[in-house]
Design a protein around this motif. Structure first.
Motif, PDB file in Angstrom:
ATOM      1  N   GLU A   4      57.713 -90.718 -50.042  1.00  0.00           N
ATOM      2  CA  GLU A   4      57.791 -89.960 -51.292  1.00  0.00           C
ATOM      3  C   GLU A   4      58.983 -90.381 -52.151  1.00  0.00           C
ATOM      4  N   SER A   5      60.013 -90.919 -51.528  1.00  0.00           N
ATOM      5  CA  SER A   5      61.193 -91.324 -52.298  1.00  0.00           C
ATOM      6  C   SER A   5      61.086 -92.750 -52.827  1.00  0.00           C
ATOM      7  N   SER A   6      60.017 -93.451 -52.474  1.00  0.00           N
ATOM      8  CA  SER A   6      59.848 -94.840 -52.905  1.00  0.00           C
ATOM      9  C   SER A   6      59.688 -94.927 -54.417  1.00  0.00           C
ATOM     10  N   LYS A   7      60.209 -96.015 -55.002  1.00  0.00           N
ATOM     11  CA  LYS A   7      60.034 -96.257 -56.426  1.00  0.00           C
ATOM     12  C   LYS A   7      58.589 -96.675 -56.704  1.00  0.00           C
ATOM     13  N   LEU A   8      58.132 -96.354 -57.904  1.00  0.00           N
ATOM     14  CA  LEU A   8      56.749 -96.668 -58.268  1.00  0.00           C
ATOM     15  C   LEU A   8      56.557 -98.128 -58.633  1.00  0.00           C
ATOM     16  N   LYS A  18      55.662 -96.871 -68.147  1.00  0.00           N
ATOM     17  CA  LYS A  18      55.091 -95.847 -69.027  1.00  0.00           C
ATOM     18  C   LYS A  18      55.167 -94.463 -68.384  1.00  0.00           C
ATOM     19  N   PHE A  19      54.988 -94.382 -67.068  1.00  0.00           N
ATOM     20  CA  PHE A  19      55.167 -93.103 -66.383  1.00  0.00           C
ATOM     21  C   PHE A  19      56.606 -92.614 -66.543  1.00  0.00           C
ATOM     22  N   ALA A  20      57.557 -93.532 -66.405  1.00  0.00           N
ATOM     23  CA  ALA A  20      58.973 -93.151 -66.504  1.00  0.00           C
ATOM     24  C   ALA A  20      59.317 -92.705 -67.915  1.00  0.00           C
ATOM     25  N   THR A  21      58.842 -93.452 -68.894  1.00  0.00           N
ATOM     26  CA  THR A  21      59.194 -93.158 -70.286  1.00  0.00           C
ATOM     27  C   THR A  21      58.515 -91.892 -70.789  1.00  0.00           C
ATOM     28  N   ALA A  22      57.213 -91.758 -70.513  1.00  0.00           N
ATOM     29  CA  ALA A  22      56.437 -90.661 -71.097  1.00  0.00           C
ATOM     30  C   ALA A  22      56.574 -89.356 -70.328  1.00  0.00           C
ATOM     31  N   ARG A  23      56.744 -89.425 -69.011  1.00  0.00           N
ATOM     32  CA  ARG A  23      56.707 -88.201 -68.200  1.00  0.00           C
ATOM     33  C   ARG A  23      57.876 -88.060 -67.230  1.00  0.00           C
ATOM     34  N   ASP A  24      58.886 -88.941 -67.314  1.00  0.00           N
ATOM     35  CA  ASP A  24      60.046 -88.860 -66.424  1.00  0.00           C
ATOM     36  C   ASP A  24      59.616 -88.934 -64.964  1.00  0.00           C
ATOM     37  N   ILE A  25      58.609 -89.755 -64.693  1.00  0.00           N
ATOM     38  CA  ILE A  25      58.076 -89.946 -63.339  1.00  0.00           C
ATOM     39  C   ILE A  25      58.564 -91.297 -62.838  1.00  0.00           C
ATOM     40  N   HIS A  26      59.345 -91.277 -61.743  1.00  0.00           N
ATOM     41  CA  HIS A  26      59.968 -92.506 -61.252  1.00  0.00           C
ATOM     42  C   HIS A  26      59.590 -92.838 -59.812  1.00  0.00           C
ATOM     43  N   THR A  27      59.288 -91.834 -59.003  1.00  0.00           N
ATOM     44  CA  THR A  27      59.049 -92.061 -57.581  1.00  0.00           C
ATOM     45  C   THR A  27      57.639 -91.649 -57.187  1.00  0.00           C
ATOM     46  N   VAL A  28      57.286 -92.026 -55.960  1.00  0.00           N
ATOM     47  CA  VAL A  28      55.994 -91.623 -55.409  1.00  0.00           C
ATOM     48  C   VAL A  28      55.864 -90.104 -55.406  1.00  0.00           C
ATOM     49  N   GLY A  29      56.934 -89.414 -55.013  1.00  0.00           N
ATOM     50  CA  GLY A  29      56.903 -87.947 -54.991  1.00  0.00           C
ATOM     51  C   GLY A  29      56.703 -87.358 -56.377  1.00  0.00           C
ATOM     52  N   ASP A  30      57.369 -87.944 -57.387  1.00  0.00           N
ATOM     53  CA  ASP A  30      57.181 -87.473 -58.767  1.00  0.00           C
ATOM     54  C   ASP A  30      55.716 -87.591 -59.178  1.00  0.00           C
ATOM     55  N   LEU A  31      55.105 -88.744 -58.877  1.00  0.00           N
ATOM     56  CA  LEU A  31      53.723 -88.969 -59.303  1.00  0.00           C
ATOM     57  C   LEU A  31      52.765 -88.038 -58.582  1.00  0.00           C
TER      58      LEU A  31
END
Length: 721
Positions: A4-8, A18-31
């Protein structure tokens, strides 16, 4: 394999940015915590689409043809897609790249805004993906639809989530195995697959049931630990004393306490007399007399040799409390002064905008103990504010403060002080269990004798003659000796509001509605208009809002309380606690922009002096949701009934966002009115587990989940601070 802590970026390199920029999603857990907003089956109803709608639908290519364009070079592609019953035109002005994929019989997911051409509905250059590509491997029967992520199409989001799940070993499970077994819940890994890649609706529902219980359980464990920590603390008993301030105050009361006030007062006195700190929530109807109950508790603290602090959310309310308490105590608040009673104390006021001299004098009185009662805003939380012996903390309008702010004031006592939290917003039982579960709860439902009924009416602003009659009605009340409030949702000098918790209309999925909203009334412009209003000619009309200097606010409020000002045009700074018994009428402009509970609070400012109250809710909309709210407020003065309606309409986000929780910890699956059984079960399991293992030593994954929740709360309050 990923965790879950792995980078996407190594997994979905193209889409990760685009996940990072648009939704502040950076890791597997975030997604994996980016939940689908809804699902579509493999079948679509193209007959139900309307112009302007953003369509995401599954359809089959019925026909496809190309032809040269007339006005420019190139070939355009005309496609007809079908759901088997209804057809929809699809047009591409450049056929290249599409004509090989979009052939008769091919099935795909199409996404785009529906337009009209030659009186036929069509999609122009929509995004699409063919189901043969989308279904590579073992794919599912339901298609999840996610919130927009920049320019990514929904199927790219879906495929990104599936790719992450394919490389994921397992995920930590905060729920103890014994709890999962007792409640028949699937594992967290199975729940994530059930949410993101379901085979059927029952699988989605089971996954939601598991994640809903997890939300409730982690929250209840957090509250259980707070409750247990509080119960393990030791403080100084504050039993009061015979012949002290409380007895003198009670003897002077010009009215009789209600049965509820006496009962709650007795409970508070018993708890303050113990060596375990009191932690109690006092809620009640507007005007039910919470301030008197709190003042009697503060006098008990002073009679016991300690000090009491009242923390208020705004300077207007702090000043109001200071004036009210000083007035009610009379010479009992004049300790050490000429004419003061022998047993008198002092009531100090501490706010951020006081002059240096006023602040220095207040800080000295607090430090040496001359001020037995201290009223203040967030200024009380500052490091250099020192109490001689803080015995009781009263927090007014707890939903405006965080747990950390409450604890900061508690930390100013030599030993943990007793804590009384007040809220004038009636709280349904399930909300109390979810938000205030670390506190014991008392409720005041009975209104003191002499409270007059309040008539409430909805006023359509655009109806001819209705506004003229509104101002005429205000004039009649004022010329009869009464006073009036006129409330606006904004100040109007620079387009800003006054920090009001204004409702923003949302669509069914929680996104802000796209329809443009009409301009809101501002205090400054309306004040000018009312000065020229014939029905109010000759009356004194003044302005009050939160951005005025503190001395100006105090002066305006003082004139209104003394009856020198007849009409007060204000923002919601007068929402809570302001008590002017002579005020009998309130006009709320743009009433549809306020929540139900806030309208109920505002309405509670009138009818407090034995005169029948009148509340006029002015609106310029006929939207169904808004009219439902306004008509509900007009139909009943039962705050608990209105609180349930308010919560059912705007969900928990606002309540949790203001009370305990940051953006990351707002509830996703748990709806506190709908899922009382889940909250009850989670509370039972959580409190039993914490009783057996207070530090969660045997549950490291659960302990980490609780820490993450608490850290998110603290971060959110630091942002607000």
């Amino acid at each position: 394999m990923a965790t879950e802590s792995s980078k996407l970026s190594p997994i979905i390199a193209t889409a990760a940015k685009k996940f990072a920029t648009a939704r502040d999603i950076h890791t597997v857990g975030d997604l994996l915590a980016f939940w689908p907003r809804r699902y579509r089956t493999r079948e679509s109803d193209l007959g139900a689409v309307t112009p302007g709608e953003y369509l995401v639908g599954v359809a089959e290519v019925k026909s496809a043809s190309t032809r040269p364009m007339k006005a420019r070079k190139g070939t355009m592609l005309n496609v007809v897609i079908t759901d088997g019953t209804h057809d929809l035109d699809v047009t591409f002005f450049k056929a290249w790249g599409h004509e090989k994929a979009l052939v008769p019989g091919a099935r795909g997911i199409f996404a785009g805004t529906v337009g009209v051409y030659n009186r036929r509905l069509q999609l122009t250059h929509p995004g699409y993906t063919m189901l043969d590509d989308f279904d590579a491997g073992d794919r599912k029967a339901l298609i999840p639809i996610y919130r927009a992520v920049g320019s990514l199409h929904t199927w790219t989001v879906t495929e990104s989530v599936r790719r992450v799940l394919d490389v994921l070993d397992d995920v930590p499970d905060a729920l103890p195995a014994s709890v999962r077994e007792r409640r028949r819940l699937m594992s967290r890994m199975d729940a994530l697959r059930g949410i993101h890649t379901p085979d059927s609706w029952p699988e989605v529902e089971e996954a939601r049931r598991r994640l809903r219980y997890e939300e409730a359980f982690v929250l209840q464990v957090t509250l259980a630990q707070r409750r247990r920590a509080a119960e393990g603390q030791v403080t100084t008993a504050r039993p009061g004393r015979a012949g002290g301030l409380l007895e003198a105050f009670d003897a002077r009361l010009p009215f009789e306490l209600t049965a509820g006030q006496r009962e709650v007062g007795s409970t508070i006195a018993e708890e303050m007399a113990r060596e375990v700190p009191m932690h109690r929530l006092l809620q009640g109807e507007v005007g039910s007399g919470k301030t008197v109950v709190a003042l009697r508790a503060m006098l008990t603290a002073v009679d016991s040799g300690g000090q009491a602090a009242l923390l208020a959310p705004t300077e207007v309310l702090a000043a109001q409390h200071h004036r009210t308490i000083t007035r009610m105590l009379g010479d009992l608040a004049e300790g050490g002064m000429l004419g003061g009673a022998d047993s008198a104390t002092r009531v100090a006021l501490l706010t951020g905008s006081q002059s240096t001299a006023e602040r220095r004098r207040a800080l000295l009185d607090i430090a040496v103990g001359d001020a037995g009662i201290v009223v203040g805003t967030h200024a009380l939380l500052e490091e250099h504010v020192d109490f001689l012996d803080l015995a009781l903390v009263v927090v007014d309008e707890q939903h405006r403060f965080g747990v950390e702010q409450r604890d900061a004031l508690r930390g100013k006592g030599k030993l943990p002080p007793h804590v009384l939290v007040m809220t004038a917003t009636p709280i349904p039982r399930t909300v109390a269990m979810t938000v205030f579960g670390d506190l014991e709860t008392s409720t005041l439902r009975e209104l003191p004798a002499g409270r007059a009924p309040i008539a409430t009416h909805v006023v359509p602003e655009d109806r001819p003659g209705w506004m003229e009659r509104t101002w005429a009605r205000v004039g009649e009340e004022v010329r009869g000796g009464r006073q009036a409030y006129v409330v606006c949702p904004r100040i109007g000098d620079d387009g800003g509001d006054d920090g009001a918790d204004l409702r923003v209309e949302t669509d069914a999925d929680g996104d802000a509605a796209a329809a443009p909203q009409r301009p809101m009334h501002g205090v400054l412009a309306l004040h000018e208009a009312l000065l020229a209003e014939p029905a109010l000619a000759g009356l004194t009309v003044e302005v009050l809002h939160g951005r005025m200097p503190a001395d100006e606010k105090d002066a305006v409020m003082g004139r209104f309380q003394r009856g020198e000002t007849q009409v007060l045009v204000a923002t919601t700074v007068i929402e809570v606690g302001v008590d002017v018994p002579n005020a009998s009428v309130m006009v709320v402009m743009d009433a549809d922009r306020f929540g139900v509970s806030q309208l109920h609070q505002l309405r509670g400012r009138v009818g407090r002096g034995g005169f029948p109250g009148l509340c006029l809710l002015v609106t310029g909309t006929d939207a169904e949701a808004a009219m439902t709210r306004l008509n509900a407020v007009a139909a009943t003065t039962d705050g608990f009934e209105l609180a349930r309606l308010d919560l059912s309409q705007r969900r928990e986000g606002d309540i949790l966002g203001a009370a305990q929780s940051g953006r990351r910890t707002q509830l996703e699956f748990l709806h506190v009115l709908e899922h009382e059984d889940v909250i009850e079960a989670a509370r039972e399991d959580a409190f039993a587990l914490v009783a057996a293992d207070p530090g969660l030593d045997g549950q490291p994954l659960l302990a980490a989940a609780v820490r993450a929740r608490v850290d998110a709360e603290q971060a959110a309050w630091l942002e607000r601070g």
